[in-house]
Scaffold this active site. Sequence first.
Site, short mmCIF file in Angstrom:
data_model
loop_
_atom_site.label_atom_id
_atom_site.label_comp_id
_atom_site.label_asym_id
_atom_site.label_seq_id
_atom_site.Cartn_x
_atom_site.Cartn_y
_atom_site.Cartn_z
N THR A 87 26.88 16.86 -18.03
CA THR A 87 27.07 18.34 -19.05
C THR A 87 25.12 18.88 -18.83
O THR A 87 24.95 19.98 -18.57
CB THR A 87 26.92 18.07 -20.35
OG1 THR A 87 25.85 17.06 -20.39
CG2 THR A 87 27.86 17.71 -21.03
N LYS A 146 23.65 22.48 -17.30
CA LYS A 146 22.45 22.67 -17.38
C LYS A 146 21.54 23.73 -16.40
O LYS A 146 20.68 24.80 -16.96
CB LYS A 146 21.54 22.03 -17.99
CG LYS A 146 21.93 21.16 -19.86
CD LYS A 146 21.30 20.07 -20.42
CE LYS A 146 22.91 19.71 -20.76
NZ LYS A 146 22.16 18.27 -22.00
N LYS A 161 26.22 7.06 -10.76
CA LYS A 161 25.40 7.90 -10.33
C LYS A 161 24.47 8.48 -9.39
O LYS A 161 24.02 9.11 -8.77
CB LYS A 161 24.54 8.39 -11.97
CG LYS A 161 25.01 7.88 -13.22
CD LYS A 161 24.37 8.55 -14.06
CE LYS A 161 24.90 8.94 -15.56
NZ LYS A 161 25.80 9.81 -16.39
N ARG A 207 20.60 8.76 -16.99
CA ARG A 207 20.67 7.71 -16.84
C ARG A 207 20.60 7.09 -15.82
O ARG A 207 21.06 7.82 -14.62
CB ARG A 207 21.50 7.30 -18.23
CG ARG A 207 21.38 7.14 -19.11
CD ARG A 207 20.02 6.84 -20.06
NE ARG A 207 20.40 4.88 -19.35
CZ ARG A 207 19.81 4.54 -20.67
NH1 ARG A 207 19.76 5.08 -22.16
NH2 ARG A 207 20.48 3.24 -20.51
#
Length: 828
Positions: free
Chosen positions: A675, A679, A570, A565
């Site tokens: 998360t 990955k 971020k 997002r």
Amino acid sequence: SIPSESRQLWQKFGVKEFGGKEEFQQEFIRHVETTLARSIYNCDDLAAYQAASQAIRDRLIVAWNKTQQKHTTKDRKRVYYLSLEFLMGRAMDNAMLNAGIKDITKSGVADLGFKIEDLLEQEPDAALGNGGLGRLAACFIDSIASTNYPGWGYGLRYQYGIFKQRIVDGYQVESPDYWLTFSNPWEIPRYEIQIDIMFYGYTRKYTNDDGKVVHVWEGGEQVQAVAYDVPVPGYGTETTNNLRLWASKPTREFDFEKFNAGDYESSVRESQKAETISAVLYPNDNFYSGKELRLKQQYFWVAASLNDIVRRFKKTHRPWKEFPDQVAIQLNDTHPTLAVVELQRILIDMEGVEWDAAWNIVTNTFGYTNHTVLPEALEKWPVPLFTNLLPRHMEIIYEINLFFLQKVEKMFPKERDLLARVSIIEESTPQQVRMAYLAIIGSHKVNGVAELHSELIKTTIFKDFVTIYGPDKFMNVTNGITPRRWLHQANPKLSDLIASKVGSYDFLKDLNLLKKIEPLAHDPKFQDEWVTIKKFNKARLAAHIKQSNGFEVNVNALFDVQVKRIHEYKRQQMNIFGVIHRYLSIKAMTKEEKKEATPRVCIFGGKSAPGYYMAKTIIKLINAVSEVVNADADVGDLLKVVFIADYNVSKAEIIVPASDISQHISTAGTEASGTSNMKFVLNGGLILGTVDGANIEITREVGENNIFLFGHLAESVEDLRHKHRFSDVPLDPNLEKVFNAIESGTFGDPNIYVSLISSVTGSDYYLVSDDFQSYLDAQKLVDQDFKNKDTWVSRSITAVANMGFFSSDRAIDEYAESIWNVEPISME
Ligand code: BZD
């Protein structure tokens, strides 16, 4: 129930698992011809997907029934995971894998003239979530089933999931995601499960014949909750759990009366209004906006779920005090916090349990997971709005607060300020209900989602509660991801390679077995195979980019990915400023220097909340830079910038396996866990990241040499922000050059970026300038290290080998053991 003489017949003709390919084919054709009413002449990929999924669904339902029967007979404690978001993505591949029928289906449809890959592509994502929180819930229910815990998810069946994103003229444009057009084969409507839900109205109390004060809530509006069940098959087990999603429908009586009175229009209007409750997912992540409809959604879902849970408990005829021995409820963030109040209300108002006994039951039932420390994300509902919608709940909250504050006052008689600080009611105008405080007070455990985050909540936003309850109520459960979807499905070649070396696919159930590939990190043949697979995955992504963005990217370039997002914390803005810096450097290079440079493809993706101006500006800048850079002949293959529109789970499955480097560069202390970082590393990419969230634990597991860390630490953030506020902090000189380029119009109209730039030159809340030099240095190191192919691949292998800890199976075991106190039920 069926008389015993008939049962043999039932058993004889009961639906069985597929014996082989032919039985699948038979079922497939039956569904084409009957369920879909089509034929050999008009069966396209969509119909074939639908028929195949119906055939698979039938098997899931058999396993689902068996599991539910078993769990009911065993009568043991169950866990209920309450989440407003389940970002499931596609179901078919996962269903085939977990039911163990992937090979049968694949070759079964091939014989019938279809390619399984084409069928899988037909399925729309179940995109009932925003980002990390919703995807975590999806990984968790996969793990709960795969590790044989009796557990259900409860959520809302939105008709519209997260909006679809298009890029028009560089800007994000949203359109609705109506994902149910061709119906959804993965859900079982339970029209018989209907629960009445009330809103508004008023409360009154009276004294009954026993002299007891009874509270009554007469609702002003009623709607019905209808259940839709989504089977959740575990991997390598017969356990198939349930995800129950609620849809809102008008109540029949209500509708009927008006209709009868001839008031057709308003009858239709009212029924549409009822349906809007579960119509659409709110598209904010990490941002609270106090809309009444959102609170209505929350209560609707919580009330339906608790009614269901309580009904199931009452069937066992146990005394109420045993409720917490049978039921654990996990609150995924504060969104379901009303469940605390609703259970207390059911116990005291409906079931006649005394307050203290009821409250004991409530607090022993709930656990609360916090996902953020960002102040703008904490839910606080205005008291007037709350009182109007849920008058009885508001009374109960006041009562809960009173008892709590009395307790606090007794413990700390001299600390008057403390009471105001920890009160559930914030004394602002208007007053506000602090949902996080209510969740803490109503739960027996509170957890954060990565070590740093769990420490931060104890020392910042929930500090006072640690003083009151002691430190044991607060704990950490580091997030995890399901290796089934995020390794085996997304990256089948890598999964197969690993299996060929460690002897089986057991690592998909016990991810620590990955450790076995560590000795191969320097094995040239294994390295070759590893590199070939990464290339293949990069080519797969390049093909996708060609299709969606219309240009080629060089698969030998370093693929640098930031997909998540879009949010200022971020720091996608820092990434794109870094790209501009790289562009300017390339423009200044000599031919010789260019030969030495590492070519890069900078890939971005992610949605902005529709009302988030700054995030939308960042998207626009990325696209503007992309246009200029990609068209610049001086740059050639050295730099390409890609914005992949409409990032979602199924795109992530293509993007994640293709990264060389992925960026997780939040301001230290702001990203609770992350998360996708897990990955990417699990798929052999390395991380460029800050010392934040789960990056810290990933570093501990994979080793400092196998990650690129940079930037200020969380403990310095407060001081740095203070400096920005109270003194002139000079702008980073490299960043200044970047801003000069933007302001001179290199990337189009500079007016568009004025506020974006001043957010950094001003208070720089996210410390972009403070971290910029350190970021560029880390990027330089990445460029250099990528040239050394041997060490790069051995680092990649070593990192993967050490990712076992980040399986969501491990996270679920921790929740089960230390919060839920539930045990697995074997299906053998
Ligand atoms: O939750 C995210 C955090 O930002 C991540 O750091 C963390 O890894 C994941 C899982 O724990 N939070 C969200 O995704 N939050 C939301 O999407 C959200 C949605 C609605 C309202 C508030 C937050």
